[in-house]
Design a protein around this motif. Structure first.
Motif, short mmCIF file in Angstrom:
data_model
loop_
_atom_site.label_atom_id
_atom_site.label_comp_id
_atom_site.label_asym_id
_atom_site.label_seq_id
_atom_site.Cartn_x
_atom_site.Cartn_y
_atom_site.Cartn_z
N ILE A 115 7.99 -3.15 10.92
CA ILE A 115 6.62 -3.64 10.70
C ILE A 115 6.54 -4.34 9.35
O ILE A 115 6.01 -5.45 9.24
CB ILE A 115 5.60 -2.50 10.80
N GLU A 116 7.07 -3.69 8.32
CA GLU A 116 7.00 -4.25 6.97
C GLU A 116 7.74 -5.58 6.85
O GLU A 116 7.35 -6.44 6.07
CB GLU A 116 7.54 -3.25 5.95
N ARG A 117 8.78 -5.77 7.63
CA ARG A 117 9.52 -7.04 7.60
C ARG A 117 8.92 -8.08 8.54
O ARG A 117 9.41 -9.20 8.62
CB ARG A 117 10.99 -6.78 7.98
N HIS B 185 8.82 6.63 13.62
CA HIS B 185 10.17 6.67 13.05
C HIS B 185 10.20 5.70 11.87
O HIS B 185 9.57 4.63 11.91
CB HIS B 185 11.20 6.25 14.11
N PHE B 186 10.94 6.06 10.81
CA PHE B 186 10.97 5.22 9.61
C PHE B 186 11.49 3.81 9.91
O PHE B 186 11.08 2.85 9.27
CB PHE B 186 11.79 5.88 8.49
N SER B 187 12.36 3.67 10.90
CA SER B 187 12.90 2.33 11.19
C SER B 187 11.80 1.42 11.76
O SER B 187 11.80 0.22 11.53
CB SER B 187 14.09 2.40 12.13
N GLN C 133 9.40 4.90 3.34
CA GLN C 133 9.16 4.56 4.75
C GLN C 133 9.22 5.82 5.60
O GLN C 133 8.45 5.97 6.54
CB GLN C 133 10.19 3.54 5.24
N GLU C 134 10.11 6.72 5.26
CA GLU C 134 10.24 7.97 5.99
C GLU C 134 8.97 8.80 5.89
O GLU C 134 8.47 9.33 6.89
CB GLU C 134 11.43 8.79 5.48
N ALA C 135 8.42 8.90 4.68
CA ALA C 135 7.21 9.70 4.47
C ALA C 135 6.02 9.08 5.19
O ALA C 135 5.23 9.80 5.83
CB ALA C 135 6.91 9.83 2.97
N LEU D 194 0.83 -1.21 0.00
CA LEU D 194 0.00 0.00 0.00
C LEU D 194 0.87 1.26 0.00
O LEU D 194 0.56 2.23 -0.69
CB LEU D 194 -0.94 0.00 1.22
N ARG D 195 1.94 1.23 0.76
CA ARG D 195 2.85 2.38 0.82
C ARG D 195 3.45 2.65 -0.56
O ARG D 195 3.49 3.78 -1.04
CB ARG D 195 3.96 2.13 1.84
#
Length: 117
Positions: free
Chosen positions: A42-44, A35-37, A25-27, A17-18
């Motif tokens: 989450i994505e992993r 935080h982007f990390s 990830q930052e946006a 979706l992103r």
């Protein structure tokens, strides 16, 4: 389904979706207040994210919470109506300001008749 599998499925769905929305990830993190990390984890499928945070992520992606669970190759899929709405939203995102205002006026006129029925 194992615990880690659901984390990976949700993470993969969030990533898809992103990317569909052209967000880094930052946006996405910035829009959702993360935080982007954390988004990367989450994505992993490394983080067991709370429902509250999933709601924030869904809001940042401009989807409803259910859509985070509409996995690819799974039985639960987004309804055709919801899919049509997302297609319309995608078209509107690509439109310039003038076309966006025109589309808004056209939709308002089309839907005005439905409000009285």
């Amino acid at each position: 389904m194992k615990d880690k599998e659901v984390l990976k499925l949700v993470g993969t769905r969030i990533r898809a979706l992103r990317r569909e929305r052209g967000l880094s990830q930052e946006a996405l993190g910035e829009k959702g207040g993360f935080h982007f990390s954390y988004i990367g984890q989450i994505e992993r499928g490394e983080k067991n994210v709370s429902l509250i945070n999933l709601q924030k992520i869904a809001g940042a992606l401009e989807v409803n919470l259910m859509q985070l669970f509409a996995y690819v190759n799974e039985d639960f899929m987004v309804t055709s109506t919801e899919s049509d709405i997302q297609d319309i939203v995608s078209l509107l995102r690509e439109a310039n300001d003038e076309k966006l205002r025109l589309a808004k006026n056209v939709l308002r006129e089309i839907l005005k008749g439905n409000a009285s029925t």
